[in-house]
Design an enzyme around this catalytic site. Structure first.
Site, mmCIF file in Angstrom:
data_model
loop_
_atom_site.group_PDB
_atom_site.id
_atom_site.type_symbol
_atom_site.label_atom_id
_atom_site.label_comp_id
_atom_site.label_asym_id
_atom_site.label_seq_id
_atom_site.Cartn_x
_atom_site.Cartn_y
_atom_site.Cartn_z
ATOM 1 N N GLY A 47 5.025 -29.841 -1.722
ATOM 2 C CA GLY A 47 4.261 -30.159 -0.108
ATOM 3 C C GLY A 47 3.446 -28.590 0.245
ATOM 4 O O GLY A 47 3.806 -27.301 -0.086
ATOM 5 N N GLN A 52 -0.436 -22.245 5.708
ATOM 6 C CA GLN A 52 0.228 -21.240 5.082
ATOM 7 C C GLN A 52 -0.525 -21.226 3.347
ATOM 8 O O GLN A 52 -0.490 -19.895 2.703
ATOM 9 C CB GLN A 52 1.414 -22.263 3.754
ATOM 10 C CG GLN A 52 2.518 -23.177 4.220
ATOM 11 C CD GLN A 52 3.619 -23.520 3.168
ATOM 12 O OE1 GLN A 52 2.847 -24.797 2.607
ATOM 13 N NE2 GLN A 52 3.930 -23.046 2.630
ATOM 14 N N CYS A 89 10.635 -22.836 -0.141
ATOM 15 C CA CYS A 89 8.943 -22.566 0.331
ATOM 16 C C CYS A 89 8.543 -22.214 0.272
ATOM 17 O O CYS A 89 8.246 -20.850 0.190
ATOM 18 C CB CYS A 89 9.122 -21.901 2.188
ATOM 19 S SG CYS A 89 7.532 -22.020 2.891
ATOM 20 N N LEU A 90 6.767 -22.164 -0.277
ATOM 21 C CA LEU A 90 5.688 -21.826 -1.022
ATOM 22 C C LEU A 90 5.855 -19.827 -0.207
ATOM 23 O O LEU A 90 5.611 -19.132 -1.359
ATOM 24 C CB LEU A 90 4.390 -22.148 -1.267
ATOM 25 C CG LEU A 90 4.646 -23.255 -2.836
ATOM 26 C CD1 LEU A 90 3.127 -23.563 -2.869
ATOM 27 C CD2 LEU A 90 5.384 -23.171 -4.147
ATOM 28 N N HIS A 131 9.659 -31.046 6.812
ATOM 29 C CA HIS A 131 9.100 -29.515 6.693
ATOM 30 C C HIS A 131 8.031 -28.965 6.661
ATOM 31 O O HIS A 131 7.512 -27.926 7.541
ATOM 32 C CB HIS A 131 9.496 -29.320 5.134
ATOM 33 C CG HIS A 131 9.478 -27.323 4.983
ATOM 34 N ND1 HIS A 131 10.351 -26.392 4.477
ATOM 35 C CD2 HIS A 131 8.260 -26.743 4.835
ATOM 36 C CE1 HIS A 131 9.811 -25.128 4.429
ATOM 37 N NE2 HIS A 131 8.916 -25.881 3.752
ATOM 38 N N GLU A 132 6.882 -29.763 6.919
ATOM 39 C CA GLU A 132 5.006 -29.022 6.924
ATOM 40 C C GLU A 132 5.215 -29.386 8.416
ATOM 41 O O GLU A 132 3.980 -28.850 8.201
ATOM 42 C CB GLU A 132 4.638 -30.338 5.767
ATOM 43 C CG GLU A 132 5.010 -30.303 3.614
ATOM 44 C CD GLU A 132 5.312 -28.497 3.973
ATOM 45 O OE1 GLU A 132 4.234 -27.745 4.029
ATOM 46 O OE2 GLU A 132 6.234 -28.431 2.793
ATOM 47 N N HIS A 135 5.671 -26.637 9.914
ATOM 48 C CA HIS A 135 4.825 -25.670 9.962
ATOM 49 C C HIS A 135 3.485 -25.024 10.258
ATOM 50 O O HIS A 135 3.109 -24.850 10.864
ATOM 51 C CB HIS A 135 4.216 -25.382 7.812
ATOM 52 C CG HIS A 135 4.936 -25.006 6.473
ATOM 53 N ND1 HIS A 135 5.328 -24.073 6.964
ATOM 54 C CD2 HIS A 135 5.340 -25.137 5.889
ATOM 55 C CE1 HIS A 135 5.771 -23.139 6.046
ATOM 56 N NE2 HIS A 135 6.486 -24.207 5.068
HETATM 57 NI NI NI Z 1 6.980 -24.436 2.956
#
Ligand code: NI
Length: 172
Positions: A47, A52, A89-90, A131-132, A135
Site C-alpha cells: 500500500g 509518502q 511502512c515504507l 493504514h493508508e 496516512h
Molecule cells: Ni505506511
C-alpha cells in the site's frame, strides 16, 4: 524507467499533512497513480499513500490478490470488530509494529476513472485500508501505539531520522 517521485521517510513533514481532496480525476491523476504503483512495487510495499511520495493529495494505491486498487479520496464509512496486526511502512524502513485495528471496514472512494465505488474488506486488506487512510490524514502508524512502545522504538526512529537527513534511506 526514470520516475520523478521518491518515498518520503520519517520525519519528513508531509507525513504529518492532512492531504487535500482531489477535485478532478483526470489524466494527471492517472499518471500519478502509475508512478505510485511503480514505487510501491519496486519497494515491495502492499500500500502507498500520495503524501509518502511527496504529494499533498488524497490518493492511495493498494496491492490486492486480485489486482491493484487506485483510490481517490478514500473514506472509511464503517468499521466492525477488532484485530491486532503487525504492520510495516515504507516511510519507516525496518520498523514493525503491532497495531489495534478494526477487523472489517467499508470504504467509499472514487476509482482512477472518477467512478464512485464501495469496497468491503476484512483482515489484512482491512488493515491496509486503515493504514493508508491514516496516512492521507497525516497519521503515521507510530501514532497508533502506546507511549511505552513509542519509547521502545525510539532508537530505531532516531536511526531513520538520521538516514533521512543525510538522504541515506534506501531508495529504489
Ligand atoms: Ni505506511
Amino acid at each position: 524507467m526514470r520516475i520523478g517521485l521518491r518515498i518520503h521517510t520519517w520525519p519528513e513533514s508531509i507525513l504529518r499533512k492532512k492531504c487535500k481532496e482531489v477535485k478532478i480525476v483526470d489524466e494527471r491523476i492517472e499518471q500519478l497513480f502509475e508512478q505510485m504503483v511503480l514505487l510501491m512495487r519496486a519497494n515491495k510495499g502492499i500500500g502507498l499513500a500520495a503524501n509518502q511520495v511527496g504529494l499533498d493529495l488524497r490518493l492511495v494505491v493498494i496491492e490486492t490478490q486480485t489486482g491493484i486498487l487506485k483510490l481517490v479520496n478514500p473514506r472509511i464509512v464503517k468499521t466492525e470488530g477488532r484485530i491486532d496486526f503487525i504492520e510495516g511502512c515504507l516511510s519507516f524502513p525496518g520498523i514493525e509494529l503491532k497495531i489495534k485495528r478494526a477487523r472489517r471496514v467499508r470504504v467509499s472512494a472514487l476509482n482512477e476513472k472518477g467512478v464512485a465505488l464501495d469496497y468491503q474488506a476484512e483482515g489484512m486488506l482491512a488493515v491496509v485500508f486503515q493504514h493508508e487512510v491514516d496516512h492521507i490524514n497525516g497519521i503515521p502508524f507510530i501514532d497508533r501505539v502506546s507511549f511505552w512502545t513509542r519509547l521502545k522504538i525510539r532508537p530505531l526512529l532516531k536511526k531513520i531520522e538520521k538516514e533521512t537527513r543525510y538522504g541515506m534511506c534506501e531508495q529504489k
